[in-house]
Structure formats: structure tokens, C-alpha cells
Design an enzyme around this catalytic site. Sequence first.
Site, short mmCIF file in Angstrom:
data_model
loop_
_atom_site.label_atom_id
_atom_site.label_comp_id
_atom_site.label_asym_id
_atom_site.label_seq_id
_atom_site.Cartn_x
_atom_site.Cartn_y
_atom_site.Cartn_z
N ASN A 27 41.80 89.34 38.10
CA ASN A 27 41.61 88.68 39.40
C ASN A 27 41.62 89.73 40.49
OD1 ASN A 27 41.87 86.31 37.95
ND2 ASN A 27 44.04 86.07 38.43
N HIS A 36 44.65 80.80 45.74
CA HIS A 36 46.01 80.42 45.36
C HIS A 36 46.02 79.04 44.71
CE1 HIS A 36 50.02 78.72 46.09
NE2 HIS A 36 50.42 79.93 45.77
N LYS A 55 10.84 70.79 20.93
CA LYS A 55 10.04 69.67 20.42
C LYS A 55 8.97 70.18 19.45
CE LYS A 55 8.81 66.62 23.46
NZ LYS A 55 9.15 65.21 23.54
N ARG A 93 54.69 84.92 35.78
CA ARG A 93 54.72 85.33 37.18
C ARG A 93 56.06 84.90 37.75
NH1 ARG A 93 49.05 83.33 37.06
NH2 ARG A 93 47.65 84.90 37.93
N ARG A 105 2.93 66.52 26.14
CA ARG A 105 4.37 66.51 26.47
C ARG A 105 4.90 67.92 26.62
NH1 ARG A 105 6.61 61.43 23.83
NH2 ARG A 105 4.82 60.68 22.66
N TYR A 154 44.65 91.25 23.02
CA TYR A 154 44.85 89.82 23.26
C TYR A 154 44.31 89.42 24.63
CZ TYR A 154 48.75 91.23 26.24
OH TYR A 154 49.50 91.79 27.24
N GLY A 169 14.19 64.64 30.35
CA GLY A 169 13.61 63.93 31.49
C GLY A 169 13.28 64.80 32.69
N ARG A 189 15.72 66.52 17.23
CA ARG A 189 16.40 67.68 17.82
C ARG A 189 17.90 67.51 17.59
NH1 ARG A 189 15.05 65.99 24.01
NH2 ARG A 189 16.15 64.02 23.97
N CYS A 217 45.20 89.38 31.55
CA CYS A 217 45.89 88.16 31.96
C CYS A 217 45.32 87.56 33.23
CB CYS A 217 47.39 88.43 32.10
SG CYS A 217 47.77 89.64 33.37
N SER A 263 47.91 95.58 30.81
CA SER A 263 47.37 94.23 30.90
C SER A 263 46.46 94.19 32.11
CB SER A 263 48.49 93.21 31.02
OG SER A 263 47.93 91.92 31.10
N MET A 287 11.05 67.42 32.87
CA MET A 287 9.64 67.81 33.01
C MET A 287 8.75 66.64 32.64
SD MET A 287 9.62 71.71 31.77
CE MET A 287 10.47 71.38 30.27
C1 PEP Z 1 45.38 89.33 38.29
O1 PEP Z 1 45.31 89.92 39.35
O2 PEP Z 1 44.42 89.17 37.51
C2 PEP Z 1 46.65 88.72 37.87
C3 PEP Z 1 46.79 88.19 36.68
O3 PEP Z 1 47.64 88.67 38.80
P1 PEP Z 1 47.69 87.62 40.01
O4 PEP Z 1 46.59 86.61 39.78
O5 PEP Z 1 49.03 87.03 39.99
O6 PEP Z 1 47.44 88.50 41.18
#
Ligand code: PEP
Length: 881
Positions: A771, A459, A29, A565, A99, A854, A108, A343, A834, A767, A110
Site C-alpha cells: 500500500n 483508511h 460461437k 497492526r 451473428r 507468503y 447481448g 459454450r 502484507c 514484508s 453485439m
Molecule cells: C502497507 O503499507 O502495505 C501496509 C501493509 O501497511 P499499512 O496499510 O498499515 O500502511
Amino acid sequence: MAAKNKYVYLFANGVAEGKGAWRDLLGGKGAGLAEMTALGMRVPPGCTISTEACRNYYAAGNRYPEGMWDALMVALQKIEQAVGVVFGDRRRPLLLSVRSGARESMPGMMDTVLNIGLNDETVQGLIQMSDNPRFAYDSYRRFITMFGNVVMGVPHKAFEEILEAAKKRAGVRTDSELSASVLQGLIAPMKGRVQEITGRAFPNRPWDQLRMSIDAVFASWHNDRAVAYRHLHGIPEDWGTAVNVQAMVFGNRGEDSGTGVVFTRDPSTGEKYLYGEFLQNAQGEDVVAGIRDPQHISALRRLMPQVYDELVEVCQRLERHFGDMQDIEFTVQEGTLYLLQTRNAKRTAPAAVRVAVEMVGEGLIDTREAVLRVEPEQIDQLLHPMIDPQAEVTVLARGLPASPGAASGRVVFTAEEAVRRREGGERVLLVRNETSPEDIRGMHAAQGIITARGGMTSHAAVVARGLGKSCVVGCRALVINEGSGYCRIGEQVIHASEFLTIDGSTGAVMLGQAPLVEADLGKDFTQLMEWADGYRKLGVRCNADTPQDAELARKFGAEGIGLCRTEHMFFAEDRIMAVRQMIVAEADEPRREALEQILPMQKGDFKAIFRIMAGLPVTVRLLDPPLHEFLPQALEEIGELAAYMRRPAREVRTRVEKMHESNPMLGHRGCRLGITTPDIYNMQVQAIMEAACELKLEGVEVQPEIMVPLVGHLKELEIVKGHIHAVAEQVMRQKGIRVPLLVGTMIELPRAVLIADVIAREAEFFSYGTNDLTQTTLGLSRDDSGMFLPAYVEQGILEYDPFVVLDQESVGELIRIGVERGRQTRPELKVGICGEHGGEPRSIAFFHRTNLDYVSCSPFRVPIARLAAAQAALQQEGDQT
Ligand code: PEP
Ligand code: MG
């Protein structure tokens, strides 16, 4: 840049000490007011107390930093000179507004106090100056209400009661019908209420009022609303707020006055026209408090055509000046327009895209700027069905927003029921404690999935994103009583077959069937994406397991598949029995028999996928999950399998029990299966290579890449790669044609990272499976962490859920090390990612900086990744210049 220890920045008479670019110091502001003043626009004079002053104030135990108050006094004198009235003067009193204004707008959240400086004496001066006692007493009672509430903590209701009683006595409906003498009569009772409730007198001295208001605004940074808002929007706690102290102008000076808000374009569609609201003879808080309904901005055109024309011109100038759509607050006092705020306007996803593209056409911004303008996460809204914004819904609970889009359906508790009902043409929602691989068909059949447990890479979450199904996980208010055919969400009982709606973009779970509206991409979106593609360096592939996913991902611009997969293919209705036989069989013969049945089916899948991805790389991962996940659990199902295999049920049951693992995620999975049961991988390689060769014979260009999961030792890869090449060679010989084949590995274990230079001797690409790499690095279970991770984020132990936003300090560092070591051995090593982080913008920026080739993500995140990758490249360019 601003001077050291300067805490107060004046803006008055066309001169501003601050600049529009100093948002960090002056707040949004304050920066906007400084810029508008410098542009020569009519802004009531004032000054901004900086965010630095605010931070120092907190650091000193809520005491003003040295020199701040004195600087404020000096600024006030200049403001007084500019308007020709004096703060606290009994004949010609200046009134002030105070203000808040943080670096990023927190609408809104503060506090604000208006009409500061009024007491029983100065109100007389205001009457004389304005010749309008009604206006003066109206301002006075508003001031007591606002100050009493914001600064002294008196509930609004206490003042409302007094006002309502007065209206009743006077026999009128609205505040604006109350006479001056009635309004005057409110003052003493209102002050009395303050004394009664707080035990303190209402402060009469203007300087006390000002000081207390500034304190209250500083304190409002820490109120619950503001803290929650910051938490939700990732705004750091330590920014603090600026405070704007400004001469009041009055929208309640009569019929030729008023107040309003306009947007330079429509914030929900992006269409270019003046959009907004106006309220005649009123102050801004009337609109906010919903006391009176504002009119469409066209009312201003009718009531005050000259003011309207001036406003239109100001809007155009501001938009051109800032190069972005503006959200502008203004007040009209006796026919004169004053600007109180400008703004960059908040907007919906469709509006963001349209405005960015149209502004390029209008020459306001270039294509780089357009690409930077749209938040990648926001475009998710464009891709999925959403709940009709007009609809009224009852939110029962919230879980984690695991897979975006909204879905409604009848509640079912089992995958089988979902499939059965879907075949009967019904729309269903699968409601589970958690899902496991055998639920896949049910998940496919359902409109959406909701689970009581699980985190963002459980999952249910991963599979739903892959399928493009709406999904809410970890909804702790959900208690399922499957046996009795109902579930409970909080207090609400929902029976099987009743309707629920979920919004996988927000995590909301709603009662009944909310109306949905379809996504529409449109030409502006296509144009923006084309520009983005021109800037990005990262490739964007997709995680796709089925021809449908592959098709969708192509539509969204995927440049190949980074993760197919294959386990998904094992669960298809027509092959599960053969798959089970393959796993349970102890002898070679029945296993071979089963594999022979599965082979043509897998090959068919690969052919369809390769065809869709003609000319693009397709990375197929060999089977990963623990085998027991495919096995039947219920006695009845074990019996069916035994009959299918022509073996005694007891034998089959013993075998299933033997395969049980207590920690399957760290157990017999990934390439460990390939080592102990090479037949399965060999069958998969045969299917991949036969599909590839046959398509190539048809003239379709194929680029298969076979990926080995969960490698931790060079020898594992050597052995599996040996098998892959043996089978591939055999197929190519047999088919009389050669296709280019790359064999690479997933990097999912810290051990693999640390020996990446060694692994790269065999791996033709890496790759990152982030996860599993997150799970194995942080020692956090992907499936169970949903129970406590939210508390970790709430308490600031973690900034984000590390399964959603890459933990750069640990997993990110491992990625960096792995890239460096891998490329030491093989400089041309292709490296991708991935895991789910492949579609998350902050993580994508990191992958760009780490020189990955990638990212690969679920189809619906492909456009998000394309945009985020372009922004990462543009930001890096900007940082380097
Ligand atoms: C991972 O582990 O990041 C992966 C892509 O394989 P998944 O999720 O199938 O274990
Ligand atoms: Mg994995």
C-alpha cells in the site's frame, strides 16, 4: 494452426475447417459450431469470418481484407449445396443469419440479423417451399424489423407501432394470432417507415443485405454497450469479433417447431439436471425481447418427447466432450432438432464450486482442472451475506466496492452515534466523508461503512476489509449535511435514522432495507480448498488485529498472521485516554505512568492472538501511524484529556497543535516514532514478549515475529532492533524461558528496496507493504486518489487502480529487485507481502512468480488467496510443460 490470409472457415455436412480450440480466431460461437459440426451433430451449415478479418477490416478503415468476400462466396456455394437451396433464388431461396461472436461471450452486447435474403420475390419462393404463407410473411416482417433496427438504426418503436395498430385492427392480443394476409399487409408500411426515418430505401438485393449485415456486426464491437461491457470485464479492445454466417432454420414453422436455451446443470446452484426454457412456434429473438414468456424446458418433453430425449443426449455428449457445463441454444424445425450454439455456461459462485467438485467425482475432470475452474474473486460471494437475488432494490448511486458483502442499517454520521445506537441494539450504517483512526470503534459497531471520498486503500477501505465489514468508498454522489442531520445521494434526501443498504461487492448504494441472505460454505468448498492447498507454493497468512479476526482467519485456513497492526489496539474505548496521555506527555513520568496502564492491555491482546495462532507465526508490527491521529481534535475532547492528565487545557491544546503535520503519510510515522520516542516501541515489545513467554510456560507454542515499519535506512533498523533485543532479553531472563524471536522489516519505500542487500544484514525477514510502496513509488496518495483514479482507468491511462491490482511495471519491479538483493545477503531470507495486494489474484500470480514465501491478506480474502496461489502454481506448471 490456421492458414495465413484465410478469413472464412466453413462448417457443413460433418466437416469443419475450424476447430473448437481456435476460440481466439473463430470467437466462442464459431469455435463451438465448428466443434459440434465435427462431432457429427446437427448444426445448420455455415461459415465463420475470423476475428483476424475483423481486425484487418478496422485497420483498413472499415474495408474487407483482400480475398474475404470471395472466400465467403465460395463458402456460400458449399452451404447452398448442403441445404439444397440458393441465396437470392426466387423459387428456392436460402435465408441466412449473421451473428457476432467474440473470443469471450459478451451476451447481448453485439448484434445479430436473422432471415437475410428476403424480398418481395424470394418471399414467394419461401411460400411455395414451405407451403406456409403465414410463416413466410412472419419471417419477412421480422427481417425488416431486425435489419431496419440493427443495420439502419430505426428505433424498434417505429415497427412496434405498426404491429400494434394491426393487432388492434384485427382484434387480437398476440403476434401469433395475426393471419398471413395481415402480416403481408405490414411489409409496405414497415419499409415506408424505414424510408421516412432514414431517407434511404430498404435494400431489396440479398447480397446488399448480407454485406450490410456483416458491416453492422463488425461495427457493433464498438457500440456503447459492448465498450462498457469490455471495460467492466477487462476484455481487450483490440480482439474484435468473428461473424457467423449460417443457413437459417425456423422455429416459427408451426406447432412442431420452436426455440430454446438449456444449461446442462442449474447455473445458480450447480445441481445436475437439464435446466432451461423453450418457446413453441417462435424465433429466438421473441425470448430475448420478452415478447412472449418462455415455458420450462419440461414443456418440450411433453410436446415433443423424441426431440427432448435427443436434446438430453446431445447435452450429455457436449458436456462430456468439453468437460464443462454447457449453455446450449437450439431450434426445432418441424420436429427436427438443430443446434445453434454451445459454450461454457456462466454460473454463480456456489454453482461454480459444486460443478467443479462433482465433475471430479464423475471422472470428467481432474482435481487440477477443478481448482482452475473456479474464479478466485467469485468465491468472495460465498463468504459474505448477499442481497437476496430475488429482491427488488433501488440503486441510488455507486461508489468503489471497497469491502465485500451487503449490509443494511440506519444512517448515522458519527462514530460515537454508531457506538451508542449499536449498544441500544440497532443496526447502523456509518456514513462519512472519510474515516480516520478515531472512527474505528464506530466502524466496528456499524454493519457497514460508506464514504463520499477515498480510494481502495483509504483508511475506510483498509480497516473495513480488516474488520470484514461491508464498505463502499468514494461515492461521489453522496453529500453529507451532518449539521442538519441528513445526507443527499443524487436527488434523494436521506435523514439520519433512515435505512440504507450497501453492497460492498459491487459498490451499489440502495434505498431502504434490502433483504439479505447468509453465506454458506459447505462441503464442496472445503474439498476444493483442500485440493488447492495441495498445489500452491505460496503460504497464506492473514492481516488480523484482534482475536476475532484471528479466529475468523483460522476458520478460513490462514497459516499464521502476516500483519498485526497494533494501532488498532490503541483505540479501544478503555485505553484511548491513556494513549493520549502517553503521546501528549512531555515529561518522562506521566508518559511512563500511561505506558504502564497500556502495557497489560496490549499484553492481553497478544496473548489471545498467540493462543489462537498456536504453532503458527505471528508478525506483530510496531506502531505505525502518525501520533497526532490518536489525539483529540474537538475542544471538548481536549478539555477531557486535560482533566484526565490534570494539566491546563491550554497546554494540552498547544501540544496537540504542535504535533499537526501537513503531510502525515510522509511524516513522523513508522520507525521514525521508534527513533524519537523509543518508550512506546519498548512497551509494545515488552507486551509481546511477556505474552509469548507466559504462553510458552503454559505449553502453547508461540512464534512471534516483530516487524518494524517504514524503514528506509539501515541505521534506523539497527537502532530499533537494538532496543527490541534489549527488551526481549530482559523479559526472557525475567520469565526464565526463551522463545524464538525474529526481527524483520516492512519494505514500503523505494529507498529500502534499493538498499535491500544492506537492510538484509539486520532484517531476518522482509514484508512488502505494497500500500505504502505503491503510494511512494507512484507518488499517489492512498487517501486522495479516489477523486481522479476512476478517470485514469476510464481513459485507459491505467489499466487498473494500482492500489487494488499491483502495478507490476513499477512496484512489481521493485519487489523483484528487493527479493534479489535481499537474498544476495541472506539466501534464506523469508519474504512476504502484507499490503492489500496480498489478497488480489492477479497480484498473487505475480508474487508466486517472484518466489515470495507468503502473502498476507484480510481474513475474508484468505480463501481467495489460497485458490489464486494454487492457480498461479498450476498455470506456471502448465506454461513449463
Ligand atoms: C502497507 O503499507 O502495505 C501496509 C501493509 O501497511 P499499512 O496499510 O498499515 O500502511
Ligand atoms: Mg504501510
